[in-house]
Scaffold this motif. Structure first.
Motif, PDB file in Angstrom:
ATOM      1  N   SER A  81       0.873  -1.230   0.126  1.00  9.02           N
ATOM      2  CA  SER A  81      -0.009   0.145   0.006  1.00  9.02           C
ATOM      3  C   SER A  81       0.880   1.167  -0.141  1.00  9.02           C
ATOM      4  N   THR A 214     -11.188  -2.703   5.486  1.00  9.94           N
ATOM      5  CA  THR A 214     -10.060  -2.139   4.639  1.00  9.94           C
ATOM      6  C   THR A 214      -8.800  -2.057   5.827  1.00  9.94           C
ATOM      7  N   LEU A 219      -8.300  -1.886   0.249  1.00 13.52           N
ATOM      8  CA  LEU A 219      -9.536  -2.175  -0.589  1.00 13.52           C
ATOM      9  C   LEU A 219      -9.188  -3.072  -1.851  1.00 13.52           C
ATOM     10  N   ASP A 220      -8.273  -2.458  -2.701  1.00 18.72           N
ATOM     11  CA  ASP A 220      -7.915  -3.419  -3.971  1.00 18.72           C
ATOM     12  C   ASP A 220      -7.475  -4.775  -4.016  1.00 18.72           C
ATOM     13  N   TYR A 222      -8.994  -6.974  -2.371  1.00 13.79           N
ATOM     14  CA  TYR A 222     -10.040  -7.928  -2.364  1.00 13.79           C
ATOM     15  C   TYR A 222     -10.517  -8.060  -3.719  1.00 13.79           C
ATOM     16  N   ASP A 224     -12.904  -8.294  -6.946  1.00 12.72           N
ATOM     17  CA  ASP A 224     -13.792  -7.039  -7.684  1.00 12.72           C
ATOM     18  C   ASP A 224     -15.167  -7.305  -7.045  1.00 12.72           C
ATOM     19  N   GLN A 227     -15.333  -5.837  -3.268  1.00 10.40           N
ATOM     20  CA  GLN A 227     -14.905  -4.314  -2.963  1.00 10.40           C
ATOM     21  C   GLN A 227     -16.242  -3.453  -2.568  1.00 10.40           C
ATOM     22  N   VAL A 230     -16.816  -4.503   0.986  1.00 11.94           N
ATOM     23  CA  VAL A 230     -15.876  -4.024   1.920  1.00 11.94           C
ATOM     24  C   VAL A 230     -15.802  -2.499   2.128  1.00 11.94           C
ATOM     25  N   ALA A 231     -16.189  -1.691   0.883  1.00  8.09           N
ATOM     26  CA  ALA A 231     -15.931  -0.492   1.179  1.00  8.09           C
ATOM     27  C   ALA A 231     -17.062   0.241   1.916  1.00  8.09           C
ATOM     28  N   SER A 236     -15.374  -1.026   7.526  1.00  8.60           N
ATOM     29  CA  SER A 236     -14.278  -0.132   6.996  1.00  8.60           C
ATOM     30  C   SER A 236     -14.526   1.400   7.173  1.00  8.60           C
TER      31      SER A 236
END
Length: 283
Positions: A81, A214, A219-220, A222, A224, A227, A230-231, A236
């Motif tokens: 990250s 997150t 996030l990215d 996970y 597609d 996401q 999760v977001a 999160s």
């Protein structure tokens, strides 16, 4: 035999004729609400402090989880990250501590209901609202204490408050809002369900929130399809807001989303929790 003389009511002394004065019902006197709430809050905090399982769930387990995540995944997440992984794992484990402590408190509530302790308090000359208010105050005190301890562990590992004092205070206060909302939902479930089912369902839900969060990985990382879930899930949102308040980044959107989730939870579960607590106390 001498006949018994019946004295007419008009000839009886006034003290005998007049009804006994009824003392004022002080169970609902608002002047007694605060001291009685403080006494019951102290009782709950002392009970939780002496309960080893509660202390382990609220403090020891999240602290160990933070240390393990930082040791095992911290370097990989930081490299992926470009940001220190502690700014995600410290908020996440703080929220895990909040949820674990609320679950332990709900189990304690179930034990007191089954043992008849709530019913004993109900017949005592205390304000009816003091019991439920005491649990809210005790939850708030526990959340603030556990938040401070978890952030202390994070600081030892390298976590820093980089956005100034106001942001740091907001950062410490956000788990309180999140935790009280979660505790409201858990209390509503605790007064209507058995302890075993409560622990299983809420533990599973808390684990799902943690692993699809997150704060666990970016996030990215996970798939597609996952996401969007999760977001926008509440944990999160809270983690993203706490990350922004600590190291910088978006704050307004995640903060408003966290407040929306928290207020909605309180609105939905507050009345069922109050009604269920009253029913459990009168059982």
């Amino acid at each position: 035999m001498t006949p018994t003389r019946v004295i007419p009511d008009s000839d009886r002394p006034a003290l005998v004729r007049s009804p006994m004065p009824v003392p004022p019902a002080h169970t609902e006197t608002w002047s007694r609400l605060l001291p009685q709430t403080l006494i019951q809050t102290r009782r709950l905090l002392l009970r939780w402090r002496r309960d080893t399982v509660t202390m382990m769930q609220a403090v020891l387990f999240p602290a160990l989880l933070l240390i393990i995540l930082n040791s095992v995944l911290g370097h990989q997440i930081s490299s992926y990250s470009g940001m220190n992984a502690l700014y995600g794992t410290v908020p996440m484990t703080t929220l895990v501590s909040v949820m674990s402590g609320s679950l332990a408190g709900a189990v304690t509530l179930g034990r007191e209901r089954d043992a008849g302790l709530l019913a004993r308090f109900w017949v005592l000359p205390v304000h009816r609202a003091s019991g439920l208010l005491a649990r809210i105050c005790a939850e708030g005190a526990r959340i603030l204490l556990c938040t401070g301890l978890l952030f202390g562990v994070g600081v030892l590992l390298g976590f820093r408050f980089r956005q100034g004092l106001p942001a740091a205070l907001a950062l410490l206060g956000l788990p309180l809002v999140y935790g009280l909302a979660f505790a409201t939902a858990v209390t509503a479930a605790a007064v209507y369900t058995a302890k075993a089912a409560l622990v299983e369902v809420i533990s599973l839900g808390s684990s799902m929130l943690m692993f699809f969060c997150t704060g666990f990985v970016p996030l990215d990382a996970y798939p597609d399809w996952a996401q969007p879930i999760v977001a926008h899930q509440p944990m999160s949102c809270a983690v993203d807001a706490m990350r922004g308040l600590s190291v910088g980044g978006p704050v307004r959107g995640p903060l408003l989303a966290t407040l929306a989730w928290s207020v909605a939870s309180m609105v939905v579960f507050a009345v069922p929790a109050a009604i269920g607590y009253r029913r459990a106390s009168r059982a």
